[in-house]
Design a protein around this motif. Structure first.
Motif, mmCIF file in Angstrom:
data_model
loop_
_atom_site.group_PDB
_atom_site.id
_atom_site.type_symbol
_atom_site.label_atom_id
_atom_site.label_comp_id
_atom_site.label_asym_id
_atom_site.label_seq_id
_atom_site.Cartn_x
_atom_site.Cartn_y
_atom_site.Cartn_z
ATOM 1 N N UNK A 41 0.848 -1.184 0.000
ATOM 2 C CA UNK A 41 0.000 0.000 0.000
ATOM 3 C C UNK A 41 0.883 1.233 0.000
ATOM 4 N N UNK A 42 0.652 2.136 -0.952
ATOM 5 C CA UNK A 42 1.438 3.364 -1.016
ATOM 6 C C UNK A 42 0.502 4.567 -1.145
ATOM 7 N N UNK A 43 0.934 5.654 -0.584
ATOM 8 C CA UNK A 43 0.177 6.906 -0.679
ATOM 9 C C UNK A 43 0.238 7.419 -2.113
ATOM 10 N N UNK A 57 3.140 7.159 -5.011
ATOM 11 C CA UNK A 57 2.919 6.495 -6.297
ATOM 12 C C UNK A 57 3.318 7.410 -7.457
ATOM 13 N N UNK A 58 2.955 8.671 -7.373
ATOM 14 C CA UNK A 58 3.303 9.612 -8.442
ATOM 15 C C UNK A 58 4.816 9.727 -8.606
ATOM 16 N N UNK A 59 5.560 9.601 -7.503
ATOM 17 C CA UNK A 59 7.025 9.682 -7.563
ATOM 18 C C UNK A 59 7.665 8.407 -8.104
ATOM 19 N N UNK A 60 7.125 7.248 -7.788
ATOM 20 C CA UNK A 60 7.793 5.988 -8.134
ATOM 21 C C UNK A 60 7.279 5.323 -9.399
ATOM 22 N N UNK A 61 6.127 5.718 -9.893
ATOM 23 C CA UNK A 61 5.512 4.962 -10.993
ATOM 24 C C UNK A 61 6.345 4.925 -12.262
ATOM 25 N N UNK A 91 -2.846 1.861 -4.419
ATOM 26 C CA UNK A 91 -2.614 3.283 -4.217
ATOM 27 C C UNK A 91 -3.712 3.809 -3.297
ATOM 28 N N UNK A 92 -3.305 4.369 -2.181
ATOM 29 C CA UNK A 92 -4.218 4.874 -1.165
ATOM 30 C C UNK A 92 -4.178 6.406 -1.175
ATOM 31 N N UNK A 93 -5.253 7.066 -0.768
ATOM 32 C CA UNK A 93 -5.242 8.538 -0.727
ATOM 33 C C UNK A 93 -4.403 9.089 0.429
#
Length: 93
Positions: free
Chosen positions: A11-13, A17-21, A42-44
């Motif tokens: 689970x990632x914030x 996610x925007x940084x690692x995708x 992807x969690x909020x």
């Protein structure tokens, strides 16, 4: 890590996610037992910021109906875990 599938689930914030995708290879198909693939939810918010009780509920509701129908033992385990909160995991109802 989340869940208990063959693939590890993380689970990632959303901001993480925007940084690692762009550094990850996204696959659309893989074998059911392929352990070389990791699943990412992807969690909020950062799931690590939750208390243990809140995390139990959050993980329980993160399962899709298809996942619960496919693996009935997960439904039983979730029901046992969440019984004290008066929640029930039953995709059939």
């Amino acid at each position: 890590m989340l869940a208990d599938w063959t693939q590890k689930t993380y689970g990632v914030e959303l901001s993480t996610w925007k940084r690692i995708r762009t550094d990850l290879e996204v696959v659309t198909g893989f074998g059911f037992r392929d352990a070389s693939v990791a699943r990412i939810q992807v969690w909020p918010f950062d799931p690590m910021s939750l208390s243990f009780d809140a995390l139990k509920i959050a993980v329980a509701v993160s399962y899709t109906d298809v996942e619960l129908i496919r693996e009935e033992r997960v439904v039983g385990a979730l029901n046992d875990l969440l019984d004290i909160y008066n929640f029930e995991a039953d995709p059939q109802s």
